[in-house]
Motif scaffolding. Sequence first.
Motif, PDB file in Angstrom:
ATOM      1  N   ARG A 107       0.803  -1.228   0.000  1.00 57.46           N
ATOM      2  CA  ARG A 107       0.000   0.000   0.000  1.00 57.46           C
ATOM      3  C   ARG A 107       0.833   1.274   0.000  1.00 57.46           C
ATOM      4  NH1 ARG A 107      -2.910   0.424   4.768  1.00 57.46           N
ATOM      5  NH2 ARG A 107      -1.953  -1.368   5.808  1.00 57.46           N
ATOM      6  N   ALA A 108       2.147   1.173  -0.172  1.00 56.45           N
ATOM      7  CA  ALA A 108       3.001   2.352  -0.128  1.00 56.45           C
ATOM      8  C   ALA A 108       3.018   3.072  -1.473  1.00 56.45           C
ATOM      9  CB  ALA A 108       4.422   1.970   0.262  1.00 56.45           C
ATOM     10  N   VAL A 109       3.163   4.365  -1.398  1.00 53.45           N
ATOM     11  CA  VAL A 109       3.396   5.229  -2.553  1.00 53.45           C
ATOM     12  C   VAL A 109       4.617   6.074  -2.223  1.00 53.45           C
ATOM     13  CG1 VAL A 109       2.502   7.141  -3.947  1.00 53.45           C
ATOM     14  CG2 VAL A 109       0.948   5.329  -3.167  1.00 53.45           C
ATOM     15  N   LEU A 110       5.531   6.229  -3.163  1.00 51.16           N
ATOM     16  CA  LEU A 110       6.651   7.139  -2.955  1.00 51.16           C
ATOM     17  C   LEU A 110       6.256   8.520  -3.457  1.00 51.16           C
ATOM     18  CD1 LEU A 110       9.515   7.954  -2.201  1.00 51.16           C
ATOM     19  CD2 LEU A 110      10.220   7.267  -4.508  1.00 51.16           C
ATOM     20  N   GLY A 111       5.922   9.402  -2.526  1.00 51.53           N
ATOM     21  CA  GLY A 111       5.766  10.808  -2.860  1.00 51.53           C
ATOM     22  C   GLY A 111       7.090  11.503  -2.646  1.00 51.53           C
ATOM     23  N   ILE A 112       7.537  12.320  -3.615  1.00 53.94           N
ATOM     24  CA  ILE A 112       8.871  12.911  -3.526  1.00 53.94           C
ATOM     25  C   ILE A 112       8.894  14.280  -4.189  1.00 53.94           C
ATOM     26  CG2 ILE A 112       9.718  11.766  -5.632  1.00 53.94           C
ATOM     27  CD1 ILE A 112      12.438  11.436  -4.125  1.00 53.94           C
ATOM     28  N   GLY A 113       9.716  15.160  -3.627  1.00 52.33           N
ATOM     29  CA  GLY A 113       9.927  16.490  -4.177  1.00 52.33           C
ATOM     30  C   GLY A 113      11.333  16.955  -3.870  1.00 52.33           C
ATOM     31  N   ALA A 114      11.669  18.141  -4.354  1.00 54.44           N
ATOM     32  CA  ALA A 114      13.054  18.615  -4.285  1.00 54.44           C
ATOM     33  C   ALA A 114      13.448  19.148  -2.923  1.00 54.44           C
ATOM     34  CB  ALA A 114      13.281  19.717  -5.335  1.00 54.44           C
ATOM     35  N   GLY A 115      12.481  19.513  -2.071  1.00 57.43           N
ATOM     36  CA  GLY A 115      12.779  20.154  -0.791  1.00 57.43           C
ATOM     37  C   GLY A 115      12.798  21.665  -0.947  1.00 57.43           C
ATOM     38  N   TRP A 116      12.316  22.374   0.091  1.00 57.30           N
ATOM     39  CA  TRP A 116      12.194  23.821  -0.088  1.00 57.30           C
ATOM     40  C   TRP A 116      12.384  24.643   1.177  1.00 57.30           C
ATOM     41  CZ3 TRP A 116       8.548  26.363   2.844  1.00 57.30           C
ATOM     42  CH2 TRP A 116       7.555  25.573   3.435  1.00 57.30           C
ATOM     43  N   PHE A 117      12.269  24.066   2.382  1.00 52.33           N
ATOM     44  CA  PHE A 117      12.215  24.850   3.604  1.00 52.33           C
ATOM     45  C   PHE A 117      13.614  24.944   4.209  1.00 52.33           C
ATOM     46  CE2 PHE A 117      10.091  25.353   8.016  1.00 52.33           C
ATOM     47  CZ  PHE A 117      10.148  26.737   7.894  1.00 52.33           C
ATOM     48  N   GLU A 118      14.279  26.070   4.009  1.00 48.02           N
ATOM     49  CA  GLU A 118      15.688  26.208   4.368  1.00 48.02           C
ATOM     50  C   GLU A 118      15.974  26.099   5.864  1.00 48.02           C
ATOM     51  OE1 GLU A 118      19.579  28.953   3.288  1.00 48.02           O
ATOM     52  OE2 GLU A 118      17.559  29.698   2.813  1.00 48.02           O
ATOM     53  N   PRO A 119      15.162  26.669   6.775  1.00 47.64           N
ATOM     54  CA  PRO A 119      15.534  26.611   8.199  1.00 47.64           C
ATOM     55  C   PRO A 119      15.756  25.207   8.734  1.00 47.64           C
ATOM     56  CG  PRO A 119      13.823  28.249   7.869  1.00 47.64           C
ATOM     57  CD  PRO A 119      13.990  27.536   6.551  1.00 47.64           C
ATOM     58  N   GLU A 120      14.907  24.243   8.336  1.00 49.33           N
ATOM     59  CA  GLU A 120      15.087  22.895   8.873  1.00 49.33           C
ATOM     60  C   GLU A 120      16.351  22.246   8.317  1.00 49.33           C
ATOM     61  OE1 GLU A 120      11.523  20.748   7.933  1.00 49.33           O
ATOM     62  OE2 GLU A 120      11.661  21.175   5.800  1.00 49.33           O
ATOM     63  N   HIS A 121      16.736  22.589   7.102  1.00 57.28           N
ATOM     64  CA  HIS A 121      17.998  22.088   6.560  1.00 57.28           C
ATOM     65  C   HIS A 121      19.174  22.639   7.365  1.00 57.28           C
ATOM     66  CE1 HIS A 121      15.390  21.266   3.103  1.00 57.28           C
ATOM     67  NE2 HIS A 121      16.326  20.462   2.662  1.00 57.28           N
ATOM     68  N   LYS A 122      19.186  23.936   7.554  1.00 53.49           N
ATOM     69  CA  LYS A 122      20.302  24.583   8.256  1.00 53.49           C
ATOM     70  C   LYS A 122      20.422  24.074   9.679  1.00 53.49           C
ATOM     71  CE  LYS A 122      22.046  29.131   9.611  1.00 53.49           C
ATOM     72  NZ  LYS A 122      21.790  30.599   9.577  1.00 53.49           N
ATOM     73  N   GLN A 123      19.311  23.996  10.394  1.00 49.51           N
ATOM     74  CA  GLN A 123      19.379  23.657  11.812  1.00 49.51           C
ATOM     75  C   GLN A 123      19.577  22.163  12.049  1.00 49.51           C
ATOM     76  OE1 GLN A 123      16.363  25.649  14.168  1.00 49.51           O
ATOM     77  NE2 GLN A 123      16.455  27.454  12.860  1.00 49.51           N
ATOM     78  N   TYR A 124      19.218  21.321  11.076  1.00 45.81           N
ATOM     79  CA  TYR A 124      19.474  19.880  11.194  1.00 45.81           C
ATOM     80  C   TYR A 124      20.783  19.461  10.528  1.00 45.81           C
ATOM     81  CZ  TYR A 124      15.235  18.026  13.392  1.00 45.81           C
ATOM     82  OH  TYR A 124      14.249  17.691  14.289  1.00 45.81           O
ATOM     83  N   GLY A 125      21.450  20.390   9.873  1.00 50.05           N
ATOM     84  CA  GLY A 125      22.751  20.085   9.293  1.00 50.05           C
ATOM     85  C   GLY A 125      22.706  19.466   7.908  1.00 50.05           C
ATOM     86  N   TYR A 126      21.598  19.678   7.184  1.00 48.70           N
ATOM     87  CA  TYR A 126      21.499  19.176   5.815  1.00 48.70           C
ATOM     88  C   TYR A 126      21.866  20.284   4.830  1.00 48.70           C
ATOM     89  CZ  TYR A 126      18.971  15.036   7.403  1.00 48.70           C
ATOM     90  OH  TYR A 126      18.621  13.862   8.013  1.00 48.70           O
ATOM     91  N   GLU A 127      22.594  19.914   3.785  1.00 48.99           N
ATOM     92  CA  GLU A 127      22.926  20.885   2.753  1.00 48.99           C
ATOM     93  C   GLU A 127      21.651  21.305   2.014  1.00 48.99           C
ATOM     94  OE1 GLU A 127      25.673  21.297  -1.299  1.00 48.99           O
ATOM     95  OE2 GLU A 127      25.745  19.463  -0.099  1.00 48.99           O
TER      96      GLU A 127
END
Length: 327
Positions: A107-127
């Motif tokens: 029953r799984a579907v892979l929903g995927i996108g490029a990513g957009w919300f910069e604060p969570e990247h910066k504060q979690y250490g993701y480029e």
Amino acid sequence: MAVRLGYNMTNFGWCHTAADLFPTVIAQAREAESAGFDGVFLMDHFYQSPTLGALDDPVLESYTALGALATATETIQLSALVTGNTFRNPALLAKAVSTLDVASGGRAVLGIGAGWFEPEHKQYGYEFGTFTDRFERLGEALQIITPMLRGERPTVDGKWYHVESAINEPRVRDDLPIMLGGTGERKTFALAARFADHLNISCRGGLLPRKLDALEARCAEIGRDRSTLETSFLAYLFIDESGDRARKLQHDFLLNRGVDLSEASDTERAAATSRMFCGAPDEVAEQLQTRVLDQDIDGIIVNLIANGHEPGIVELTGRTLRPLVDA
């Protein structure tokens, strides 16, 4: 994948204690299943979006939560809307969604996108990178994920990712659906035409005809029949048996975001509510029919951001909208 009607859980700000949260999430998923929804979705963020709540509102890690929902439901499809590609190595993501498929009995579907919300990247250490970087990474990731979901063993030595004969077992099927989410007419729609079974579009309702024309063009560029790519629209609903209560919910929600509908100009009101549908069930149904379904979109995925956690609201929404998407 046939998602004509989906329920997307994005707001957990109603939660008073962590212990109260997941039982209510399960109750909403089960209510959606019994009400005839095709899919349940969770957003893939670490922080709440500023358009929905406070940055430090409670937010669930999507794949852990979806795995738990796999054991609490029986028939409804399960997906992130949508997975942020920047958060996970693509081979690991293929493994995660395949495991969700095994746990849920296909029953799984892979929903995927490029990513957009910069604060969570910066504060979690993701480029985070540039807009172009993120779409290059998404395109490269899909060249790894897609064959892994189909039982192949890809080797990719790319600019962003490297895998060598990556194995993905166990799997219960070779046709796990891929759904892209977004509104970009050039990059997102081109990737959807190339890789996806389903495209979820998030935009102002009045832009839908233009978006669908752009999607038709992207499909034509690679020789794909547009009718083979399902589409859905992401809608924000304020629905209640009392239309007045629904309108108050919308008013209060927007007031918390800095918009006072009682004092807004027509232009300000239109901008604030362009993706919203509000009122009693018959009012919401008429709005969605004319503003979305009559534009030749295949389905609707709804956010019940103000009151979806209240018992009976998801069922009311399913009862209201299922006849529209089945027509």
